[in-house]
Structure formats: C-alpha cells, structure tokens
Write a protein that holds these residues in place. Structure first.
Motif, PDB file in Angstrom:
ATOM      1  N   THR A  81       0.838  -1.300  -0.058  1.00 31.95           N
ATOM      2  CA  THR A  81      -0.068  -0.019   0.031  1.00 31.95           C
ATOM      3  C   THR A  81       0.750   1.178   0.150  1.00 31.95           C
ATOM      4  OG1 THR A  81      -0.136   0.117   2.357  1.00 31.95           O
ATOM      5  CG2 THR A  81      -1.844  -1.201   1.319  1.00 31.95           C
ATOM      6  N   SER A  82       2.182   1.100   0.260  1.00 28.79           N
ATOM      7  CA  SER A  82       2.804   2.343   0.231  1.00 28.79           C
ATOM      8  C   SER A  82       3.059   2.807  -1.446  1.00 28.79           C
ATOM      9  CB  SER A  82       4.322   2.095   0.866  1.00 28.79           C
ATOM     10  OG  SER A  82       5.096   1.159  -0.052  1.00 28.79           O
ATOM     11  N   THR A  83       3.164   4.209  -1.034  1.00 30.17           N
ATOM     12  CA  THR A  83       3.420   4.887  -2.608  1.00 30.17           C
ATOM     13  C   THR A  83       4.878   5.442  -2.536  1.00 30.17           C
ATOM     14  OG1 THR A  83       1.089   5.597  -2.269  1.00 30.17           O
ATOM     15  CG2 THR A  83       2.444   6.691  -4.012  1.00 30.17           C
ATOM     16  N   THR A  84       5.559   4.636  -3.054  1.00 30.83           N
ATOM     17  CA  THR A  84       6.947   4.994  -3.113  1.00 30.83           C
ATOM     18  C   THR A  84       7.208   5.689  -4.741  1.00 30.83           C
ATOM     19  OG1 THR A  84       7.224   2.795  -4.553  1.00 30.83           O
ATOM     20  CG2 THR A  84       7.825   2.513  -2.243  1.00 30.83           C
ATOM     21  N   PRO A  85       8.288   6.548  -4.613  1.00 33.60           N
ATOM     22  CA  PRO A  85       8.551   7.480  -5.842  1.00 33.60           C
ATOM     23  C   PRO A  85       8.596   6.459  -7.267  1.00 33.60           C
ATOM     24  CG  PRO A  85       9.931   7.947  -4.148  1.00 33.60           C
ATOM     25  CD  PRO A  85       9.342   6.834  -3.656  1.00 33.60           C
ATOM     26  N   LEU A  86       9.164   5.150  -7.176  1.00 31.85           N
ATOM     27  CA  LEU A  86       8.850   4.302  -8.360  1.00 31.85           C
ATOM     28  C   LEU A  86       7.542   3.989  -8.678  1.00 31.85           C
ATOM     29  CD1 LEU A  86      10.405   2.885 -10.457  1.00 31.85           C
ATOM     30  CD2 LEU A  86      10.819   0.923  -8.866  1.00 31.85           C
ATOM     31  N   ARG A  87       6.557   3.602  -7.677  1.00 29.68           N
ATOM     32  CA  ARG A  87       5.141   3.732  -7.721  1.00 29.68           C
ATOM     33  C   ARG A  87       4.771   4.655  -8.462  1.00 29.68           C
ATOM     34  NH1 ARG A  87       2.919  -1.314  -4.923  1.00 29.68           N
ATOM     35  NH2 ARG A  87       4.549  -2.366  -4.209  1.00 29.68           N
ATOM     36  N   GLN A  88       4.811   5.943  -7.714  1.00 27.80           N
ATOM     37  CA  GLN A  88       4.349   7.026  -8.409  1.00 27.80           C
ATOM     38  C   GLN A  88       4.644   7.289  -9.792  1.00 27.80           C
ATOM     39  OE1 GLN A  88       5.611   9.937  -5.709  1.00 27.80           O
ATOM     40  NE2 GLN A  88       3.928   9.928  -4.385  1.00 27.80           N
ATOM     41  N   LEU A  89       5.897   7.128 -10.203  1.00 23.60           N
ATOM     42  CA  LEU A  89       6.429   7.211 -11.733  1.00 23.60           C
ATOM     43  C   LEU A  89       5.650   6.357 -12.546  1.00 23.60           C
ATOM     44  CD1 LEU A  89       8.392   8.658 -13.364  1.00 23.60           C
ATOM     45  CD2 LEU A  89      10.137   6.906 -12.848  1.00 23.60           C
ATOM     46  N   ALA A  90       5.570   5.093 -12.232  1.00 22.02           N
ATOM     47  CA  ALA A  90       4.884   4.116 -12.739  1.00 22.02           C
ATOM     48  C   ALA A  90       3.408   4.305 -13.137  1.00 22.02           C
ATOM     49  CB  ALA A  90       4.985   2.576 -12.394  1.00 22.02           C
ATOM     50  N   LEU A  91       2.759   4.925 -12.023  1.00 21.52           N
ATOM     51  CA  LEU A  91       1.241   5.137 -12.165  1.00 21.52           C
ATOM     52  C   LEU A  91       1.273   6.518 -13.010  1.00 21.52           C
ATOM     53  CD1 LEU A  91      -1.542   5.148 -11.171  1.00 21.52           C
ATOM     54  CD2 LEU A  91      -0.896   6.647  -9.504  1.00 21.52           C
ATOM     55  N   HIS A  92       2.073   7.739 -12.838  1.00 24.65           N
ATOM     56  CA  HIS A  92       1.779   8.827 -13.762  1.00 24.65           C
ATOM     57  C   HIS A  92       2.179   8.255 -15.134  1.00 24.65           C
ATOM     58  CE1 HIS A  92       0.507  11.118 -10.373  1.00 24.65           C
ATOM     59  NE2 HIS A  92       1.680  10.822  -9.729  1.00 24.65           N
ATOM     60  N   SER A  93       3.374   7.597 -15.404  1.00 25.24           N
ATOM     61  CA  SER A  93       3.596   7.480 -16.831  1.00 25.24           C
ATOM     62  C   SER A  93       2.395   6.682 -17.605  1.00 25.24           C
ATOM     63  CB  SER A  93       5.011   6.563 -16.784  1.00 25.24           C
ATOM     64  OG  SER A  93       5.005   5.428 -16.352  1.00 25.24           O
ATOM     65  N   THR A  94       1.596   5.846 -16.796  1.00 24.56           N
ATOM     66  CA  THR A  94       0.659   5.018 -17.675  1.00 24.56           C
ATOM     67  C   THR A  94      -0.610   5.745 -17.329  1.00 24.56           C
ATOM     68  OG1 THR A  94       0.445   3.887 -15.524  1.00 24.56           O
ATOM     69  CG2 THR A  94       1.750   2.944 -17.048  1.00 24.56           C
ATOM     70  N   THR A  95      -0.824   6.674 -16.627  1.00 23.25           N
ATOM     71  CA  THR A  95      -2.138   7.144 -16.443  1.00 23.25           C
ATOM     72  C   THR A  95      -2.285   8.683 -16.841  1.00 23.25           C
ATOM     73  OG1 THR A  95      -2.032   7.663 -14.064  1.00 23.25           O
ATOM     74  CG2 THR A  95      -3.320   5.654 -14.856  1.00 23.25           C
ATOM     75  N   THR A  96      -1.525   9.468 -15.908  1.00 26.41           N
ATOM     76  CA  THR A  96      -1.690  10.969 -16.298  1.00 26.41           C
ATOM     77  C   THR A  96      -0.704  11.500 -17.236  1.00 26.41           C
ATOM     78  OG1 THR A  96      -1.354  11.286 -13.749  1.00 26.41           O
ATOM     79  CG2 THR A  96      -0.902  12.978 -14.901  1.00 26.41           C
ATOM     80  N   CYS A  97       0.231  10.775 -17.824  1.00 25.73           N
ATOM     81  CA  CYS A  97       1.201  11.437 -18.742  1.00 25.73           C
ATOM     82  C   CYS A  97       0.975  10.246 -19.909  1.00 25.73           C
ATOM     83  CB  CYS A  97       2.462  11.415 -18.606  1.00 25.73           C
ATOM     84  SG  CYS A  97       2.770  12.624 -17.102  1.00 25.73           S
ATOM     85  N   SER A  98      -0.054   9.662 -20.315  1.00 31.06           N
ATOM     86  CA  SER A  98      -0.018   8.436 -21.171  1.00 31.06           C
ATOM     87  C   SER A  98      -0.230   9.197 -22.583  1.00 31.06           C
ATOM     88  CB  SER A  98      -1.402   7.614 -20.778  1.00 31.06           C
ATOM     89  OG  SER A  98      -2.506   8.430 -21.114  1.00 31.06           O
ATOM     90  N   SER A  99      -0.660  10.356 -22.840  1.00 32.83           N
ATOM     91  CA  SER A  99      -0.680  10.755 -24.072  1.00 32.83           C
ATOM     92  C   SER A  99       0.461  11.374 -24.453  1.00 32.83           C
ATOM     93  CB  SER A  99      -1.836  12.039 -24.203  1.00 32.83           C
ATOM     94  OG  SER A  99      -1.449  12.826 -23.258  1.00 32.83           O
ATOM     95  N   HIS A 100       1.487  11.805 -23.753  1.00 32.16           N
ATOM     96  CA  HIS A 100       2.771  12.171 -23.940  1.00 32.16           C
ATOM     97  C   HIS A 100       3.710  11.171 -24.067  1.00 32.16           C
ATOM     98  CE1 HIS A 100       1.845  16.477 -23.010  1.00 32.16           C
ATOM     99  NE2 HIS A 100       1.296  16.153 -21.846  1.00 32.16           N
ATOM    100  N   ALA A 101       3.440  10.116 -23.339  1.00 34.87           N
ATOM    101  CA  ALA A 101       4.287   8.727 -23.616  1.00 34.87           C
ATOM    102  C   ALA A 101       3.951   8.203 -24.962  1.00 34.87           C
ATOM    103  CB  ALA A 101       3.980   7.844 -22.434  1.00 34.87           C
ATOM    104  N   THR A 102       2.650   8.055 -25.247  1.00 40.49           N
ATOM    105  CA  THR A 102       2.320   7.593 -26.744  1.00 40.49           C
ATOM    106  C   THR A 102       2.730   8.478 -27.907  1.00 40.49           C
ATOM    107  OG1 THR A 102       0.269   6.682 -25.714  1.00 40.49           O
ATOM    108  CG2 THR A 102       0.255   6.992 -28.085  1.00 40.49           C
ATOM    109  N   LEU A 128       5.893  14.243 -16.478  1.00 37.33           N
ATOM    110  CA  LEU A 128       6.407  13.367 -15.276  1.00 37.33           C
ATOM    111  C   LEU A 128       6.637  14.282 -14.254  1.00 37.33           C
ATOM    112  CD1 LEU A 128       8.107  10.283 -16.990  1.00 37.33           C
ATOM    113  CD2 LEU A 128       5.835  10.407 -16.172  1.00 37.33           C
ATOM    114  N   ARG A 129       7.422  15.222 -14.420  1.00 42.57           N
ATOM    115  CA  ARG A 129       7.928  15.931 -13.283  1.00 42.57           C
ATOM    116  C   ARG A 129       6.843  16.605 -12.453  1.00 42.57           C
ATOM    117  NH1 ARG A 129      12.056  16.655 -16.882  1.00 42.57           N
ATOM    118  NH2 ARG A 129      11.226  18.445 -17.811  1.00 42.57           N
ATOM    119  N   GLU A 130       5.951  17.385 -13.313  1.00 46.37           N
ATOM    120  CA  GLU A 130       4.929  17.941 -12.643  1.00 46.37           C
ATOM    121  C   GLU A 130       4.029  17.037 -12.007  1.00 46.37           C
ATOM    122  OE1 GLU A 130       3.832  21.306 -12.578  1.00 46.37           O
ATOM    123  OE2 GLU A 130       5.897  21.567 -13.592  1.00 46.37           O
TER     124      GLU A 130
END
Length: 64
Positions: free
Chosen positions: A6-27, A56-58
């Motif tokens: 359940t912990s939110t580590t920086p790596l988990r946050q990065l994975a979450l944001h790269s696949t959800t929040t920033c998915s259009s930029h990643a694509t 990702l930084r934001e």
C-alpha cells in the motif's frame, strides 16, 4: 506504518503517472521513437521527450 503493497514509493508514483496522467505524452514520444528507430539521430524526438519529461516532473511533485 504502511505495508509494501500500500505504500506509495517514488517508483510506484512514476509508474502510475507514466501510464495514466502522462499517457498521451508517452504515446506521442513512443510513436516518434518507433518512426525514427531505423534512422536514429541525436535530438530526433527531443521535443516529444521534453514534453513527456515535463509531464512526469509535474505529476511527481509532492504537494505539501
């Protein structure tokens, strides 16, 4: 105390944001890389990479 699941580590946050929040930029960045992979040149996808990185930084900024 949070557990590992359940912990939110920086790596988990990065994975979450790269696949959800920033998915259009990643694509967009991924499509650029795919289109240029046979003729790779320095900075060929620089603009797309910078937009993805900025997203990702934001997304990773902690709100206090």
């Amino acid at each position: 105390m949070q557990t590992a699941k359940t912990s939110t580590t920086p790596l988990r946050q990065l994975a979450l944001h790269s696949t959800t929040t920033c998915s259009s930029h990643a694509t967009t960045y991924g499509k650029c890389i795919l289109a240029a992979y046979t003729d790779v040149r320095k900075d060929s996808c620089k603009q797309e990479f910078e937009k993805f990185g900025q997203c990702l930084r934001e997304a990773m900024k902690r709100k206090w």
